[in-house]
Scaffold this motif. Structure first.
Motif, PDB file in Angstrom:
ATOM      1  N   VAL A 118       8.842 -14.324   6.417  1.00 14.98           N
ATOM      2  CA  VAL A 118       8.146 -13.765   5.265  1.00 14.98           C
ATOM      3  C   VAL A 118       8.663 -12.353   5.029  1.00 14.98           C
ATOM      4  O   VAL A 118       8.640 -11.516   5.931  1.00 14.98           O
ATOM      5  CB  VAL A 118       6.614 -13.727   5.503  1.00 14.98           C
ATOM      6  N   ALA A 119       9.126 -12.095   3.832  1.00 12.83           N
ATOM      7  CA  ALA A 119       9.624 -10.769   3.477  1.00 12.83           C
ATOM      8  C   ALA A 119       8.457  -9.793   3.318  1.00 12.83           C
ATOM      9  O   ALA A 119       7.416 -10.140   2.767  1.00 12.83           O
ATOM     10  CB  ALA A 119      10.420 -10.846   2.186  1.00 12.83           C
ATOM     11  N   VAL A 120       8.656  -8.618   3.817  1.00 11.38           N
ATOM     12  CA  VAL A 120       7.633  -7.574   3.702  1.00 11.38           C
ATOM     13  C   VAL A 120       7.940  -6.733   2.468  1.00 11.38           C
ATOM     14  O   VAL A 120       9.061  -6.247   2.307  1.00 11.38           O
ATOM     15  CB  VAL A 120       7.627  -6.674   4.957  1.00 11.38           C
ATOM     16  N   TRP A 121       6.945  -6.590   1.614  1.00 22.19           N
ATOM     17  CA  TRP A 121       7.105  -5.763   0.428  1.00 22.19           C
ATOM     18  C   TRP A 121       7.080  -4.298   0.801  1.00 22.19           C
ATOM     19  O   TRP A 121       6.302  -3.871   1.650  1.00 22.19           O
ATOM     20  CB  TRP A 121       5.959  -6.012  -0.538  1.00 22.19           C
ATOM     21  N   THR A 122       7.924  -3.518   0.133  1.00 20.69           N
ATOM     22  CA  THR A 122       7.883  -2.065   0.237  1.00 20.69           C
ATOM     23  C   THR A 122       7.164  -1.537  -0.996  1.00 20.69           C
ATOM     24  O   THR A 122       7.517  -1.891  -2.125  1.00 20.69           O
ATOM     25  CB  THR A 122       9.299  -1.469   0.311  1.00 20.69           C
ATOM     26  N   ILE A 123       6.163  -0.704  -0.761  1.00 17.86           N
ATOM     27  CA  ILE A 123       5.405  -0.085  -1.845  1.00 17.86           C
ATOM     28  C   ILE A 123       5.595   1.417  -1.765  1.00 17.86           C
ATOM     29  O   ILE A 123       5.411   2.017  -0.698  1.00 17.86           O
ATOM     30  CB  ILE A 123       3.906  -0.430  -1.752  1.00 17.86           C
ATOM     31  N   LEU A 124       5.960   2.018  -2.884  1.00 24.21           N
ATOM     32  CA  LEU A 124       6.062   3.463  -2.973  1.00 24.21           C
ATOM     33  C   LEU A 124       4.723   4.011  -3.464  1.00 24.21           C
ATOM     34  O   LEU A 124       4.256   3.643  -4.542  1.00 24.21           O
ATOM     35  CB  LEU A 124       7.177   3.882  -3.928  1.00 24.21           C
ATOM     36  N   VAL A 125       4.117   4.858  -2.665  1.00 26.19           N
ATOM     37  CA  VAL A 125       2.873   5.535  -3.045  1.00 26.19           C
ATOM     38  C   VAL A 125       3.243   6.956  -3.460  1.00 26.19           C
ATOM     39  O   VAL A 125       3.711   7.748  -2.642  1.00 26.19           O
ATOM     40  CB  VAL A 125       1.859   5.554  -1.878  1.00 26.19           C
TER      41      VAL A 125
END
Length: 87
Positions: free
Chosen positions: A1-8
């Motif tokens: 499962v690919a992990v999403w990268t989120i920019l905060v």
């Protein structure tokens, strides 16, 4: 499962901490920017799948940062969600 990268993108340390805590708990990889200008730099380097963009930021507000993201061909399709703690 690919992990999403989120920019905060958030200049308030408490808001940044809370958002990061909640999202990391759900398994997301979080990267940060404290200004609109830094958001552009981090986006180009990290290629996030989602950007949570504070509206009121130093140097360049969230509206201008989002417009510049949309103008960049490599970042134009990244979803940007506007966030504000201003009541």
């Amino acid at each position: 499962v690919a992990v999403w990268t989120i920019l905060v993108v958030e200049d308030n340390e408490n808001n940044r901490y809370l958002t990061t805590f909640l999202l990391e708990r759900e398994g997301f990889r979080i990267v940060h920017a404290r200004s609109g200008r830094e958001a552009l730099e981090v986006s180009l380097r990290e290629r996030p799948q989602l950007i949570l963009m504070d509206i009121q930021l130093p140097e360049m507000d969230g509206y201008e940062a989002t417009a510049r993201l949309r103008a960049h061909p490599d970042l134009a399709s990244v979803p940007v969600v506007g966030v504000s703690s201003y009541a």
